[in-house]
Design a protein around this motif. Structure first.
Motif, PDB file in Angstrom:
ATOM      1  N   CYS A  71      41.511  37.312   6.312  1.00  0.00           N
ATOM      2  CA  CYS A  71      41.079  38.707   6.147  1.00  0.00           C
ATOM      3  C   CYS A  71      40.959  39.047   4.425  1.00  0.00           C
ATOM      4  O   CYS A  71      41.261  40.012   3.911  1.00  0.00           O
TER       5      CYS A  71
ATOM      6  N   ARG B 284      39.104  42.784   4.116  1.00  0.00           N
ATOM      7  CA  ARG B 284      39.596  42.755   5.381  1.00  0.00           C
ATOM      8  C   ARG B 284      38.683  42.105   6.478  1.00  0.00           C
ATOM      9  O   ARG B 284      38.882  41.880   7.509  1.00  0.00           O
TER      10      ARG B 284
ATOM     11  N   ARG C 292      48.271  35.775   6.989  1.00  0.00           N
ATOM     12  CA  ARG C 292      48.869  36.481   5.647  1.00  0.00           C
ATOM     13  C   ARG C 292      47.629  37.369   5.330  1.00  0.00           C
ATOM     14  O   ARG C 292      46.452  37.340   5.410  1.00  0.00           O
ATOM     15  N   LYS C 293      48.286  38.235   4.603  1.00  0.00           N
ATOM     16  CA  LYS C 293      47.342  39.112   3.673  1.00  0.00           C
ATOM     17  C   LYS C 293      46.904  38.105   2.573  1.00  0.00           C
ATOM     18  O   LYS C 293      47.561  37.405   2.182  1.00  0.00           O
TER      19      LYS C 293
ATOM     20  N   GLU D 136      50.043  38.896  10.939  1.00  0.00           N
ATOM     21  CA  GLU D 136      50.496  39.759  10.199  1.00  0.00           C
ATOM     22  C   GLU D 136      49.587  41.134  10.091  1.00  0.00           C
ATOM     23  O   GLU D 136      48.434  41.005  10.274  1.00  0.00           O
ATOM     24  N   SER D 137      50.166  42.262  10.088  1.00  0.00           N
ATOM     25  CA  SER D 137      49.241  43.478  10.173  1.00  0.00           C
ATOM     26  C   SER D 137      48.561  43.647   8.788  1.00  0.00           C
ATOM     27  O   SER D 137      49.101  43.266   7.768  1.00  0.00           O
ATOM     28  N   THR D 138      47.303  43.957   8.982  1.00  0.00           N
ATOM     29  CA  THR D 138      46.419  44.286   7.689  1.00  0.00           C
ATOM     30  C   THR D 138      45.727  45.511   7.553  1.00  0.00           C
ATOM     31  O   THR D 138      44.906  45.781   7.119  1.00  0.00           O
TER      32      THR D 138
ATOM     33  N   ASP E  73      46.299  47.814   1.033  1.00  0.00           N
ATOM     34  CA  ASP E  73      46.970  47.461  -0.320  1.00  0.00           C
ATOM     35  C   ASP E  73      45.847  46.712  -1.300  1.00  0.00           C
ATOM     36  O   ASP E  73      45.820  45.716  -1.042  1.00  0.00           O
TER      37      ASP E  73
ATOM     38  N   TYR F  60      46.333  43.220  -3.626  1.00  0.00           N
ATOM     39  CA  TYR F  60      46.097  41.870  -3.197  1.00  0.00           C
ATOM     40  C   TYR F  60      44.745  41.359  -3.708  1.00  0.00           C
ATOM     41  O   TYR F  60      44.454  40.221  -3.683  1.00  0.00           O
TER      42      TYR F  60
END
Length: 752
Positions: A207, A218, A263-264, A592-594, A598, A601
């Motif tokens: 992402c 994203r 992961r983000k 994991e929620s994206t 944020d 990153y």
């Protein structure tokens, strides 16, 4: 033109005989490095030998640390090891890969006995050549020492760390960069297996892609290339399916994780992208190769459908620029002088009253180069050489001239760019106009050329403002005023044509039954007139569907791991954006929620280019390399879709040599670690070795051809590389989303 040719062959590295004389006990320590790829040797590079041994396209080549061995990987799934001394095949390894071998390396500090390969079957395989002891030199098949099957898509690049015999890194189109430690395990289960628990994901960018600098990461980033700095091995450079190369500090990355959890994207310490590409929103723009210089101070990026660009890793000097998303439009187009604050002042100076004899000599050379450039601009001929003359002045001699001559040179080069009109020349012209206005804020020439540049980009309103500003700077009855009137007439004609076209586009039924390009059908036209004529806006169904398609004329896609792939095919991939997380969750486990946007990153600042290299064409393959030549890296080389490879002087960007290196496409270029020798490969089944030849003094190595015509053909291919034509009825199904359930899979059709 004879005088210009003489000027073109003067280089900053001086005479090779002077370097030979300097090789004394107390001579400069880097004399040997300077001599390795001295300009006099680069000009004489010619084909020494064509090395045969593979039965498919050679997609990867690499030297060992001392240059005694060369390793190669091919579509035939074999890895071959060659002797540099006699170019003989020493070992032939049947790797067991089921698809193209895209990358292969010697593992450092293993006496060149351990080699690693990555392929289109998503596997990384390690081989220990010490097991060949007592066996005949050519081994048909051998068992791998380790097999890593944790990637889910093609492995495009491998990286090793100088001095580290235990670890290799692999970059894949599945969006992960993985760290394989030979001391921990020798195998791992295939991606998607129920018992898959490989904790080797160093960098997860599933992402992590973004279309513009302002976007949040994203979208999935398919890795195409990676490199580790030989000077600062904690620095990791990656590039993939967007326009941004990212530099990470491995010490700052999270611990290795399992592929079961997405992961983000972690923060990168630096991001590299030419400013004019940072907001293009072209879905097809991506990197094919990233590389550090040997001293770790510069990085080189090669783009698909674009040029090769050079960047400073440390942008504190004046040759590089940091910029943010808010700066992109401002830096590409400053306001006309009458709309800027009155604090701007001209700072043009005259030549120094006194100059040293050395400076006087160089200034005389500058004047001759300027005369040639101005003549090229006025006549509209020899535009490429005129631009090279200006680059020589601005990049190699700027310290010896004053602002007045710098200003004249910038304006002249900007005008030459606008007349040549190769891909993105217009943006280079805008850069020069802005730099000229920093010297003379009320420059008529800079305002005039800016109006012309904006007209070429279709930004008609802004172009009109610059034309009005230029008109106010000159007398009404002057020649300059006539130039302004000419631009205003063209602006009016362009506005009329745009309005006429907009009205015609309202009747979609009139388009039925004829051939349409993908961009006509799937990308909406720009209604504001503010985008480049070389690009398109996003799909009408941007929120619902995304198109990913690759043209392949060369075989790097011909043995894709996707079943049913057609060699030399056009691969169309349609996928609904809301389905992407579901697809990944099935393939790689929990996510994991994206949804939390944020921005921490991704860095807010990117680094702009300091040089551009133009002549080649990079469209047909996504493994095309650009390389620094020699230990000093004073020259840049890149392969091309026309079967040639090109060499430029790094500092000025001028073309030095054009060499015929393949029957179709040159993909790989690797210079020898210590000798003046270059190995290249591509679609042919052979590897070519190039060394200096006393007879090869001309600019072209290979069949005689007009250099300018060859380059212009490449520029045309770059400009139209995504204008693919298919019958309307075939594409209308995709536009209307007429897909059968479960049919959103890669589609293949023969390329015309």
């Amino acid at each position: 033109m004879d005088a210009a040719e003489k000027l073109r062959w003067r280089f900053c590295d001086g005479s090779v005989t002077d370097l030979l004389d300097a090789r004394s006990l107390h001579g400069p320590p880097d004399v040997t490095k300077k001599m390795q790829f001295h300009s006099s040797l680069v000009q004489r590079l010619a084909l020494e030998k064509e090395i045969e041994g593979h039965e498919g396209c050679v997609n990867a080549i690499a030297w060992n640390s001392n240059g005694s061995l060369l390793i190669s990987g091919s579509d035939d799934t074999r890895v071959n090891i060659w002797s540099y001394d006699n170019q003989e095949l020493l070992h032939e390894i049947d790797t067991g890969h089921s698809a193209n071998v895209f990358c292969t390396k010697f593992v450092p500090e293993t006496s060149d006995e351990v080699v690693v390969s990555g392929a289109g079957d998503a596997e990384v395989r390690v081989f220990n050549l010490s097991r060949l002891s007592g066996v005949r030199p050519r081994e048909i098949s051998m068992e791998p020492a380790a097999v890593y099957q944790c990637h889910s898509r093609r492995v495009k690049k491998l990286a090793v760390e100088v001095g580290n015999p235990n670890v290799v890194w692999s970059a894949s189109e599945d969006g992960t960069l993985r760290q394989h430690d030979f001391r921990e395990c020798s195998s791992c289960p295939r991606a998607g297996s129920a018992n898959q628990e490989c904790r080797n994901v160093l960098l997860d960018l599933r992402c992590g892609a973004k279309k513009t600098l302002a976007d949040l990461p994203r979208q999935p980033l398919a890795f195409k290339s990676c490199d580790i700095s030989s000077v600062r091995p904690h620095q990791l450079l990656v590039g993939g399916s967007d326009a941004f190369a990212r530099l990470y500090d491995r010490r700052m990355l999270p611990p290795l994780s399992s592929c079961q959890t997405r992961r983000k994207p972690p923060p990168c310490i630096k991001m590299f992208c030419p400013l004019h590409l940072a907001e293009t929103r072209k879905s097809n723009l991506h990197l094919t190769h990233v590389a550090f210089s040997l001293d770790g101070k510069e990085v080189l990026l090669s783009y698909s459908g674009e040029h090769v660009y050079l960047f400073d890793v440390d942008p504190d000097n004046m040759s590089s620029v940091r910029y943010t998303a808010d700066d992109v439009r401002d830096q590409l187009c400053l306001l006309p002088f009458h709309k800027e604050p009155a604090t701007k002042k001209s700072r043009r100076n005259n030549f120094p009253a006194k100059a040293t004899s050395r400076n006087s000599s160089r200034v005389d050379t500058v004047k001759k180069l300027m005369q040639f450039a101005i003549k090229s601009l006025e006549s509209g001929t020899n535009l490429m050489h005129g631009i090279e003359a200006c680059c020589e002045i601005l990049e190699a001699m700027e310290s010896d001239i004053d602002d007045s001559l710098i200003y004249d040179c910038l304006c002249t080069r900007g005008g030459l760019y606008l007349k040549r009109r190769w891909k993105n020349d217009v943006y280079m012209a805008i850069r020069d106009c802005n730099r000229a206005r920093n010297i003379d804020f009320t420059s008529f020439q800079a305002h005039l050329f800016m109006a012309e540049a904006l007209l070429q980009l279709g930004r008609l309103k802004e172009a009109c403002e610059y034309a009005e500003a230029a008109r106010s700077l000159v007398p009404s009855n002057s020649v300059s005023a006539k130039q302004v009137e000419n631009i205003k007439e063209r602006l009016a004609a362009a506005e009329h044509e745009k309005n006429k076209k907009d009205q015609g586009n309202t009747n979609n039924d009139a388009r039925h039954g004829r051939l349409l390009s993908l961009s006509d059908l799937l990308f909406r036209a720009d209604v504001s007139g503010s985008s480049s004529q070389e690009g398109r806006e996003d799909s009408d169904y941007d929120d619902d569907m995304e198109l990913d398609f690759d043209t392949s004329v060369s075989g790097d896609e011909s043995r894709d791991s996707d079943p049913g792939a057609v060699p030399g095919s056009l691969s169309l991939r349609f996928h609904r954006r809301e389905d992407e997380p579901n697809e990944q969750s099935v393939e790689n486990g929990s996510i994991e929620s994206t949804s939390n946007a944020d921005s921490a990153y991704e860095p807010e600042v990117a680094i702009d280019m300091k040089q551009r290299y133009v002549a080649h064409c990079n469209v047909g393959t996504d493994i095309k390399q650009a390389s620094f030549l020699g230990e000093r890296g004073d020259f840049i080389a890149s392969g091309s879709d026309d079967g040639r490879w090109f060499i430029w002087e790094k500092r000025t960007g001028r073309l030095i040599k054009m060499l015929a290196g393949d029957g179709a496409v040159v993909n790989c270029i690797q210079s020898h670690p210590h000798d003046c020798a270059v190995a290249t490969s591509g679609i042919d089944n052979t590897i070519k070795l190039w060394t200096p030849d006393a007879e090869a003094t001309c600019m072209v190595a290979g069949p005689e051809i007009d250099v300018l015509s060859a380059i212009e053909n490449n520029q045309k291919k770059l400009s139209r590389n995504r204008e693919l034509f298919l019958p309307f009825e075939y594409l209308e199904r995709f536009r209307m989303h007429e897909f059968a359930e479960g049919s959103l899979h890669p589609l293949e059709c023969a390329q015309t």
